[in-house]
Scaffold this motif. Structure first.
Motif, mmCIF file in Angstrom:
data_model
loop_
_atom_site.group_PDB
_atom_site.id
_atom_site.type_symbol
_atom_site.label_atom_id
_atom_site.label_comp_id
_atom_site.label_asym_id
_atom_site.label_seq_id
_atom_site.Cartn_x
_atom_site.Cartn_y
_atom_site.Cartn_z
ATOM 1 N N ARG A 289 0.823 -1.207 0.000
ATOM 2 C CA ARG A 289 0.000 0.000 0.000
ATOM 3 C C ARG A 289 0.858 1.259 0.000
ATOM 4 O O ARG A 289 0.608 2.211 -0.736
ATOM 5 N N ASP B 220 2.535 1.804 -3.324
ATOM 6 C CA ASP B 220 1.553 2.338 -4.280
ATOM 7 C C ASP B 220 1.382 3.840 -4.096
ATOM 8 O O ASP B 220 1.360 4.604 -5.070
ATOM 9 N N VAL B 221 1.255 4.279 -2.851
ATOM 10 C CA VAL B 221 1.072 5.706 -2.575
ATOM 11 C C VAL B 221 2.309 6.502 -2.985
ATOM 12 O O VAL B 221 2.198 7.597 -3.561
ATOM 13 N N SER C 8 4.351 5.723 -5.322
ATOM 14 C CA SER C 8 4.338 5.765 -6.782
ATOM 15 C C SER C 8 3.314 6.773 -7.300
ATOM 16 O O SER C 8 3.608 7.582 -8.188
ATOM 17 N N GLU C 9 2.116 6.712 -6.762
ATOM 18 C CA GLU C 9 1.029 7.576 -7.251
ATOM 19 C C GLU C 9 1.328 9.058 -7.041
ATOM 20 O O GLU C 9 0.901 9.896 -7.826
ATOM 21 N N THR C 10 2.078 9.375 -5.977
ATOM 22 C CA THR C 10 2.392 10.781 -5.693
ATOM 23 C C THR C 10 3.717 11.227 -6.302
ATOM 24 O O THR C 10 4.050 12.415 -6.250
ATOM 25 N N GLY C 11 4.469 10.281 -6.875
ATOM 26 C CA GLY C 11 5.770 10.622 -7.446
ATOM 27 C C GLY C 11 6.851 10.847 -6.417
ATOM 28 O O GLY C 11 7.918 11.386 -6.724
ATOM 29 N N SER C 12 6.605 10.430 -5.170
ATOM 30 C CA SER C 12 7.589 10.617 -4.102
ATOM 31 C C SER C 12 8.814 9.726 -4.337
ATOM 32 O O SER C 12 8.733 8.697 -5.010
ATOM 33 N N GLU D 134 4.365 -2.721 -11.002
ATOM 34 C CA GLU D 134 3.380 -2.158 -11.928
ATOM 35 C C GLU D 134 3.228 -0.657 -11.662
ATOM 36 O O GLU D 134 3.035 0.132 -12.582
ATOM 37 N N LYS D 135 3.323 -0.288 -10.380
ATOM 38 C CA LYS D 135 3.401 1.121 -9.995
ATOM 39 C C LYS D 135 4.802 1.350 -9.435
ATOM 40 O O LYS D 135 5.035 1.248 -8.230
#
Length: 436
Positions: free
Chosen positions: A277, A280-281, A283-287, A313-314
């Protein structure tokens, strides 16, 4: 206008290499020329072609047979911890309380901060590091010393006054208001001056109360273009303690997310033990997860899953760093030597082209600064290093058996250190020879 022509073997990356044979991912010139004008790269390529573009009276410096690369970039280290390096402790929290916090208390004194700043930059240059992302201490005096020395040497540096208001000695604590006000003043005094970048720097959630995290969030909203740096998931005991301090959060990463601190300019030191989790976060935020291999091994923190995070995948953006003084070497070469070994222990392979990409363009991309540093592209800043793969007798002997560029790079990574750095250029000016 000062103009210089460097001659040598050039290496610079266009993108992350997909394999050891991915020659399209990088520029390599066996007899290369690099034209530097007023601190910027004006041309790079075959020596004969670049020479033809230069004025007749250009100053030429011949570095053959050495390699000329972009200067190394160190994504995470602690300026006040030079005298903490090589301190014996069982784990992260013991090491912080026994050695690190007492040492950082000394940085309230300007004279001490200025003395260490001189040594700090000397070591960076000696080891071929031309940009670094540093934590200062909680004292504004430490940030002032850090940025003043960067300006003296015209280096592109990122740094921040640490914010911490609990779980540390009294001499290392600010308050939410003081952390906010002093960070704002550091930004006003130093950000954009010379080549300086100020980073918003809450040390980590253990040493910041929710009120201070709110103050950090306010700074992030007011200065959205600034980098943010902190620590994340370095050690199992740290993770447990952090989550006890913030019981409403889903996990460690969620603490920072709740205060709006995730994003493409957010740099999270260590990030070893992320859940799916959390990854994923990120990755999604570009951190950015910043891998500190010598530190992770020295403190027994864990094995960073670099390859696994990159191929998700992310995928998670990744930087690499020394983490002085938890890390045991200022050398980015030694850093990647240990990163290679960690991947070996995880059953993965990290090839030398990937290592040099990460130390140069990869870290520049992780910093959102690849338009300025990390490559030999015309128009970028001439922060460069010259590497000698025969720097020691043992290296010279091994070099006799080397047949390919990746083999030479691996030799430098495995056996090299500051002795392999023949010269360091900052904005086109040779710096290493001037060290005391």
């Amino acid at each position: 206008m000062t103009t210089t022509l460097l001659r040598g073997r050039l290496l610079s990356f266009h993108r992350a290499p997909l394999s050891l044979t991915d020659s399209q991912s990088y520029l390599y010139e066996e007899d290369g020329g690099l034209l530097i004008e007023d601190g910027l790269i004006a041309a790079a390529g075959a020596y004969a072609d670049v020479k033809a573009k230069a004025a007749a009276d250009v100053i030429e410096i011949d570095h053959r047979p050495h390699l000329i690369l972009p200067g190394f970039i160190d994504m995470h280290l602690h300026f006040p911890q030079m005298q903490v390096i090589a301190s014996y402790a069982a784990n992260l929290l013991e090491w912080l309380n026994t050695y690190t916090f007492p040492e950082e208390c000394r940085f309230v004194e300007s004279a001490h901060a200025e003395r260490i700043a001189t040594h700090f930059y000397d070591e960076l240059i000696r080891h071929g590091t031309t940009t670094a992302v540093a934590y200062c201490s909680v004292h504004k005096t430490s940030a002032d010393a850090f940025f003043a020395e960067a300006m003296k040497r015209n280096m592109r540096m990122v740094g921040g006054k640490v914010m911490m208001d609990r779980n540390a000695p009294q001499g290392l604590l600010d308050t939410p208001e003081m952390g906010y006000d002093e960070t704002r003043q550091v930004i006003a005094d130093w950000h954009g001056k010379g080549r300086n970048h100020v980073a918003i720097t809450p040390r980590f959630a253990i040493t910041s109360t929710p009120a201070q995290m709110e103050a950090t969030a306010a700074l992030a909203r007011e200065f959205p273009d600034l980098h943010i740096q902190t620590h994340l998931s370095e050690n199992h005991d740290e993770i447990k303690f952090t989550c006890e301090l913030y019981p409403d959060a889903i996990d460690y990463t969620d603490i920072y997310a709740r205060y709006g601190l995730l994003g493409p300019k957010s740099l999270f030191g260590h990030a070893i033990h992320l859940s799916e989790r959390e990854a994923d976060v990120m990755s999604e935020t570009g951190s950015v997860a910043v891998h500190c291999p010598t530190s992770n091994l020295f403190l027994g923190s864990g094995l960073f899953p670099l390859k696994a995070l990159a191929r998700r995948e992310k995928p998670v953006r990744i930087g690499v760093a020394t983490d002085i003084g938890g890390g045991s070497s200022y050398s980015m070469l030694k850093t990647m030597d240990e990163a290679y070994k960690i991947q070996q222990l995880l059953g993965e392979r990290l090839n030398p082209l990937e290592s040099y990409y990460l130390m140069t363009r990869g870290n520049a991309e992780a910093l959102s600064l690849a338009d300025r540093i990390g490559t030999l592209d015309p128009g970028t800043e001439a922060d460069l290093i010259v590497l000698d793969a025969a720097a020691t007798p043992a290296m010279a002997l091994k070099l006799e058996a080397v047949k390919t560029l990746p083999e030479e790079l691996f030799l430098l990574q495995t056996m090299g250190d500051d002795r392999a750095v023949a010269e360091t250029y900052v904005a086109g000016v040779a710096m290493k020879a001037g060290l005391g």
